[in-house]
Scaffold this active site. Structure first.
Site, PDB file in Angstrom:
ATOM      1  CB  SER A  34      -1.020   0.057   1.302  1.00 10.86           C
ATOM      2  OG  SER A  34      -1.831  -1.044   1.234  1.00 10.86           O
ATOM      3  NE  ARG A  38      -2.671   4.852   0.046  1.00  8.13           N
ATOM      4  CZ  ARG A  38      -3.314   3.505  -0.272  1.00  8.13           C
ATOM      5  NH1 ARG A  38      -2.451   2.462  -0.459  1.00  8.13           N
ATOM      6  NH2 ARG A  38      -4.564   3.278   0.033  1.00  8.13           N
ATOM      7  N   GLY A 107      -5.633  -3.558  -7.572  1.00  3.22           N
ATOM      8  CA  GLY A 107      -6.668  -2.455  -7.232  1.00  3.22           C
ATOM      9  C   GLY A 107      -6.194  -0.937  -7.316  1.00  3.22           C
ATOM     10  CB  SER A 212     -10.247   0.225   4.474  1.00  6.86           C
ATOM     11  OG  SER A 212      -9.017  -0.093   4.677  1.00  6.86           O
ATOM     12  CD  GLU A 330      -4.575  -4.539   4.179  1.00  7.78           C
ATOM     13  OE1 GLU A 330      -3.779  -4.175   4.686  1.00  7.78           O
ATOM     14  OE2 GLU A 330      -5.019  -3.799   2.942  1.00  7.78           O
ATOM     15  CG  HIS A 357     -11.306  -7.046  -1.637  1.00  9.03           C
ATOM     16  ND1 HIS A 357     -10.218  -6.439  -0.972  1.00  9.03           N
ATOM     17  CD2 HIS A 357     -12.138  -5.982  -1.356  1.00  9.03           C
ATOM     18  CE1 HIS A 357     -10.202  -5.675  -0.349  1.00  9.03           C
ATOM     19  NE2 HIS A 357     -11.557  -5.133  -0.446  1.00  9.03           N
ATOM     20  CE  LYS A 430      -3.602  -8.462  -5.471  1.00  2.73           C
ATOM     21  NZ  LYS A 430      -3.598  -7.714  -6.506  1.00  2.73           N
TER      22      LYS A 430
END
Length: 444
Positions: A34, A38, A107, A212, A330, A357, A430
């Site tokens: 994450s 970002r 995603g 979330s 998650e 998801h 992944k």
């Protein structure tokens, strides 16, 4: 980087190893997916090079770097350490259009990269894995249309594949209203797009719930680190004009959600598992793990001087009763494995958005729990998992639905249920590129 294959190479089902003794391991967890993705986006939106240290190297981050490269961003990988990547944005933030981006099943790629494509000099087409065609996209694309973009769908409206045509201008105050009930990534994607807009952007969430929120706060915090500004109050965000620029050197935290299967293994098999480099404070949803693990009966300690989180258990798992997982959905599949092996019932609430998801995770979890003899059922916004004696559980071939968290879920069950086979364990690449080796190391 990635070769844009639609699926992972699938070997024969993997026999999940059984824990034959209490665990005693210290694990080094790769960087946060994450945060990595970002930071890659924000680095690309700046005007100066940024070096990211400890970045996760997995399929999702490879797809992100491939996407940015397609748009004219340079992602230079250090020859001595592949987790060090220097991002060089294009001159004057002139992103390349008239091109195509492959999102895989990521995603963060399909919902964040349009934030950069908004500023491209021509149309950008987005496509992905077949499973990605089921992941909703419309709220974030509706928001970009409200910023002046045009979206052309090439299949079902609101889903991949689509082409985004950038607006003719990138300035002026804008008001965006979307329903982000099915994913926090819609708000995060629009926050990233708005972080460099020439004018004040107001984003309003119109739905009754927002899943979330920690992921949204992570995005807000990262924009702030880049010199941007986000004002938040009651489902409304205001982003004034700023030029975002991350510091020249950023260290990425380990992925706390990816640490979850390993610390939960201590609960299931007994013994102790320690996670190195656990941050004292974090915006990651996985930072909530310690309080969740205590509800299931684990002993959790944090050494603030050494930055080590320790989880110890005698292998007896208590049900957690009613547990709201809306801040950290998650890790629901991971905690579902713990709950399925507990001595009393657990009901998870606040996770209806998991139906959208990588797969419908609620349906998948119920199917797989029942497959090995457990007892679970869907509720309107979550799961009820009922206690079943372990001697009633039996090994089976567990499906993973091309979902990395379903693969780690099955591996956890295999710790105490012999003859548990996992289909397509490779899907863990992944987010955890070396999961099988790390899992075997923990058991050794």
């Amino acid at each position: 980087m990635s070769n844009h294959t639609n699926t992972f190479p699938i070997s024969s089902p993997w026999l999940a190893p059984v824990a034959v003794k209490p665990l005693d391991a210290t694990m080094q967890i790769p960087g946060s997916k994450s945060l990595s993705n970002r930071y890659l986006i924000l680095a690309a939106l700046g005007s100066k090079p940024v070096t990211l240290e400890g970045i996760l190297r997995s399929r999702d981050t490879e797809l992100m770097m491939d996407a940015l490269t397609t748009l004219g961003v340079q992602c230079i990988i250090d020859e001595r350490d592949s987790t060090i990547v220097t991002v060089i944005p294009p001159a004057d933030r002139k992103f390349v259009g008239n091109t195509s981006i492959y999102c895989g099943l990521a995603g963060t790629v399909m919902r964040f990269v349009p934030a950069i494509a908004l500023y491209a000099d021509g149309p950008v087409r987005f496509d992905g894995d077949e499973q990605a065609y089921k992941r909703p996209m419309k709220p974030v694309l509706d928001g970009l249309e409200q910023l002046g973009a045009e979206v052309i769908y090439h299949g079902v409206e609101g889903f991949l594949p689509f082409t985004l045509i950038p607006p003719s201008t990138f300035d002026g105050d804008k008001n965006i209203s979307i329903d982000s009930s099915s994913s926090s990534q819609f708000i995060s994607g629009l926050l990233l797009a708005a972080s460099t807009w020439n004018g004040e952007v107001t984003i309003t969430h119109t739905g009754e719930k927002l899943p979330s929120m920690p992921h949204i706060r992570m995005t807000m915090d990262d924009i702030s680190k880049a010199g941007g500004q986000v004002e938040y109050s009651q489902s409304l965000w205001k982003i004034p004009t700023r030029n975002v620029q991350l510091h020249s050197h950023i260290v990425v935290e380990p992925d706390l959600s990816n640490a979850a299967p390993f610390v939960c293994a201590a609960l299931i098999a007994g013994g102790e598992v320690r996670i190195a480099r656990w941050p004292a404070e974090s915006t990651q949803p996985g930072a909530l793990l310690p309080q969740y693990l205590r509800l299931f009966g684990a002993q959790v300690e944090y050494d603030s001087s050494a930055h080590i989180l320790s989880v110890h258990s005698d292998g007896i798992i208590n049900g957690a009763g009613m547990l709201d997982l809306s801040p950290a959905g998650e890790i629901a599949p991971t905690l579902a494995a713990v709950a399925a092996l507990a001595n009393s019932d657990t009901t998870f609430t606040g996770i209806s958005h998991l139906r959208g998801h990588e797969t419908d995770r609620l349906k998948a979890l119920v199917t797989e729990i029942k497959r090995f003899g457990g007892n679970a059922e869907e509720t309107s916004d979550g799961l009820k998992i009922s206690s079943v004696a372990r001697n009633q559980l039996h090994g089976e071939v567990m499906e993973t639905y091309a979902d990395h968290r379903m693969a780690t879920f099955a591996a956890m069950i295999g710790l105490v249920v012999p003859n548990t086979y996992v289909v397509n364990i490779e899907t863990t690449r992944k987010t955890i590129p070396d999961f099988v080796h790390m899992w075997m190391t923990m058991l050794a």
